[in-house]
Design a protein around this motif. Sequence first.
Motif, PDB file in Angstrom:
ATOM      1  N   LYS A 280       0.833  -1.204   0.000  1.00 33.55           N
ATOM      2  CA  LYS A 280       0.000   0.000   0.000  1.00 33.55           C
ATOM      3  C   LYS A 280       0.869   1.257   0.000  1.00 33.55           C
ATOM      4  O   LYS A 280       0.594   2.227  -0.716  1.00 33.55           O
ATOM      5  N   LEU A 281       1.926   1.240   0.799  1.00 31.23           N
ATOM      6  CA  LEU A 281       2.845   2.380   0.825  1.00 31.23           C
ATOM      7  C   LEU A 281       3.558   2.520  -0.511  1.00 31.23           C
ATOM      8  O   LEU A 281       3.742   3.638  -1.017  1.00 31.23           O
ATOM      9  N   GLY A 282       3.941   1.373  -1.121  1.00 31.92           N
ATOM     10  CA  GLY A 282       4.657   1.410  -2.392  1.00 31.92           C
ATOM     11  C   GLY A 282       3.850   2.002  -3.528  1.00 31.92           C
ATOM     12  O   GLY A 282       4.406   2.491  -4.511  1.00 31.92           O
ATOM     13  N   SER A 283       2.526   1.988  -3.403  1.00 36.74           N
ATOM     14  CA  SER A 283       1.660   2.522  -4.464  1.00 36.74           C
ATOM     15  C   SER A 283       1.188   3.946  -4.184  1.00 36.74           C
ATOM     16  O   SER A 283       0.372   4.490  -4.929  1.00 36.74           O
ATOM     17  N   PHE A 284       1.715   4.559  -3.122  1.00 40.43           N
ATOM     18  CA  PHE A 284       1.303   5.919  -2.762  1.00 40.43           C
ATOM     19  C   PHE A 284       2.329   6.924  -3.259  1.00 40.43           C
ATOM     20  O   PHE A 284       3.520   6.835  -2.952  1.00 40.43           O
ATOM     21  N   ASN A 285       1.873   7.891  -4.038  1.00 37.12           N
ATOM     22  CA  ASN A 285       2.754   8.941  -4.568  1.00 37.12           C
ATOM     23  C   ASN A 285       2.035  10.287  -4.529  1.00 37.12           C
ATOM     24  O   ASN A 285       0.829  10.368  -4.785  1.00 37.12           O
ATOM     25  N   ILE A 286       2.766  11.324  -4.203  1.00 34.70           N
ATOM     26  CA  ILE A 286       2.214  12.677  -4.108  1.00 34.70           C
ATOM     27  C   ILE A 286       2.120  13.296  -5.506  1.00 34.70           C
ATOM     28  O   ILE A 286       3.126  13.370  -6.226  1.00 34.70           O
ATOM     29  N   PRO A 287       0.939  13.764  -5.923  1.00 32.46           N
ATOM     30  CA  PRO A 287       0.775  14.364  -7.263  1.00 32.46           C
ATOM     31  C   PRO A 287       1.176  15.840  -7.285  1.00 32.46           C
ATOM     32  O   PRO A 287       0.347  16.739  -7.427  1.00 32.46           O
ATOM     33  N   GLN A 288       2.457  16.090  -7.147  1.00 32.89           N
ATOM     34  CA  GLN A 288       2.961  17.455  -7.071  1.00 32.89           C
ATOM     35  C   GLN A 288       4.286  17.568  -7.812  1.00 32.89           C
ATOM     36  O   GLN A 288       5.037  16.601  -7.890  1.00 32.89           O
ATOM     37  N   TYR A 289       4.545  18.751  -8.379  1.00 24.04           N
ATOM     38  CA  TYR A 289       5.848  19.022  -8.980  1.00 24.04           C
ATOM     39  C   TYR A 289       6.197  20.474  -8.728  1.00 24.04           C
ATOM     40  O   TYR A 289       5.408  21.377  -9.049  1.00 24.04           O
ATOM     41  N   THR A 290       7.362  20.716  -8.130  1.00 24.83           N
ATOM     42  CA  THR A 290       7.788  22.085  -7.827  1.00 24.83           C
ATOM     43  C   THR A 290       8.827  22.512  -8.861  1.00 24.83           C
ATOM     44  O   THR A 290       9.992  22.114  -8.779  1.00 24.83           O
ATOM     45  N   PRO A 291       8.438  23.310  -9.843  1.00 23.27           N
ATOM     46  CA  PRO A 291       9.336  23.624 -10.967  1.00 23.27           C
ATOM     47  C   PRO A 291      10.386  24.668 -10.615  1.00 23.27           C
ATOM     48  O   PRO A 291      10.245  25.447  -9.666  1.00 23.27           O
ATOM     49  N   SER A 292      11.434  24.684 -11.406  1.00 23.25           N
ATOM     50  CA  SER A 292      12.426  25.754 -11.333  1.00 23.25           C
ATOM     51  C   SER A 292      11.935  26.937 -12.156  1.00 23.25           C
ATOM     52  O   SER A 292      10.997  26.813 -12.947  1.00 23.25           O
ATOM     53  N   LEU A 293      12.598  28.068 -11.975  1.00 30.49           N
ATOM     54  CA  LEU A 293      12.226  29.262 -12.739  1.00 30.49           C
ATOM     55  C   LEU A 293      12.358  29.011 -14.242  1.00 30.49           C
ATOM     56  O   LEU A 293      11.486  29.399 -15.019  1.00 30.49           O
ATOM     57  N   SER A 294      13.429  28.357 -14.647  1.00 30.04           N
ATOM     58  CA  SER A 294      13.644  28.124 -16.079  1.00 30.04           C
ATOM     59  C   SER A 294      12.586  27.185 -16.649  1.00 30.04           C
ATOM     60  O   SER A 294      12.178  27.340 -17.809  1.00 30.04           O
ATOM     61  N   GLU A 295      12.120  26.216 -15.858  1.00 27.80           N
ATOM     62  CA  GLU A 295      11.085  25.302 -16.332  1.00 27.80           C
ATOM     63  C   GLU A 295       9.760  26.026 -16.543  1.00 27.80           C
ATOM     64  O   GLU A 295       9.039  25.763 -17.504  1.00 27.80           O
ATOM     65  N   VAL A 296       9.433  26.937 -15.633  1.00 28.19           N
ATOM     66  CA  VAL A 296       8.219  27.738 -15.792  1.00 28.19           C
ATOM     67  C   VAL A 296       8.325  28.601 -17.043  1.00 28.19           C
ATOM     68  O   VAL A 296       7.409  28.654 -17.870  1.00 28.19           O
ATOM     69  N   LYS A 297       9.446  29.297 -17.179  1.00 27.25           N
ATOM     70  CA  LYS A 297       9.658  30.201 -18.320  1.00 27.25           C
ATOM     71  C   LYS A 297       9.567  29.440 -19.641  1.00 27.25           C
ATOM     72  O   LYS A 297       8.919  29.902 -20.593  1.00 27.25           O
TER      73      LYS A 297
END
Length: 353
Positions: free
Chosen positions: A252-269
Motif C-alpha cells: 500500500k505504501l509502495g503505491s502511494f505517490n504525491i501528485p505534485q511538482y515544484t518547478p524551477s524558474l527556467s522550467e516555468v519560463k
Amino acid sequence: MNGGIGEASYANNSLVQEKVISMTKPIIEAAITELIMCSSSSMVRGAKSLCMAELGCSTGPNTLIVAMEFVKIVSRLCRKHGHDQLPEFQIQLNDLPGNDFNSIFKSFAPSFHAQLLQEVGSSALYCFISGVPGSFYGRLFAANSLHFVHSSYSLMWLSKVPERVEINKENIYIGSTSPASVITAYYEQFQRDFSTFLRCRSEEVMCGGKMVLTLLGRRSESASSKECCYIWELLALSLKEMVSQGLIEEEKLGSFNIPQYTPSLSEVKTEVEKEGSFTINRLQVSEIAWAACGGCGYNVAKCMRSVAEPLLVGHFGELVFVTAAFVARFLAVVALMAGLGDRAFVARPWWRG
C-alpha cells in the motif's frame, strides 16, 4: 485540503500561504493598476462589470484576500480619475468539487462583504461571489470573460500522479534515491498540465487581461533537491514506521505517490514561452522560512497535515491515518527534523495576456 474551521483544518493552518500572498501584494497591485490604466485595456475603464477568478481558492481566511484587494484597488483608481460610478464586481472562486465551498459562504463571505463596505465606503458597491467547482486543467469560464486571474500555491499540484512511477520504491515523491525515469515522468506531467492550464486560460482571459500566479518552486535545477522534497521525506519516514509495525501494508505504501511538482524558474519560463498564449511581464523566485508557520516544527507539521490528510485518508483509509499514534508520530518527526533553517521556495510569476 482539510475543510471546515476546526483545529486540523486548512483554514486554521495556512499562515505560510497568507504570508506568501502578502509578499506578492505589490505585484498584484501593479498588475491590477496596469489592467485598469493601460491604453490597450481602455475598454476596461468603461466596463459596467469586472470579473476576476481565484483559482485553487481552498477554504479559509486567505480565500478572499486578493478579491478584497482587487475591489479596493479598482475603486480607488476609479475615484482618482473622476469615475463616481463603480463597476459591478464578479468574484469567481474555483477549486475541485471536494473543496469546502459551504464554509466559504457561511463563515468567510459575510465578513468579506462587511469589511468591503467599511473600507470602500460606497452603498452603490455591488460584489457578487460565485463558487465554480472543477479542475483548472480544463475550461471553467466563458470565452473572453475574465479581466484578472489569481492563483496562489495551487499550480504545483498535478492533475494526477504521473505514470511509470511504480519503481519509485522507498519514496512517496521525488527523492534523492528516485530513478531518473521517475523524475522525468513527474516533469513531463507538469509540462502537460501547465500547458493545458495556459491554453484554457488564454481562451477565458480577455485581451489585455492579467494573471498573477504563485506556485511552490525551487531555485535548484535539480528536481530532487531537498528544498522541494524534504518535507515529503519526513512524512515518508512516519509511514515507513507504520509499515514496520504492521499498521499498513508495504504494498500500500509502495503505491502511494504525491501528485505534485515544484518547478524551477527556467522550467516555468520554458513552458510559458513554448505554449505561446501569454507574455511574461515579471518572473521571480523568493523564499519564505518554514518558521513562518508559527516558529516551531509542531506548527509546520500541523500545516502539512491540513494539506496532506485528505490524500492519505483517500489512499490508506481514515481509520489508519487519523489515529492519534500516527498524528503524534508525524508531528514529532517534523518537530525534530524540520530544522527551521530549511526554506519553502516560492516562484512568483506575473504574466500578461
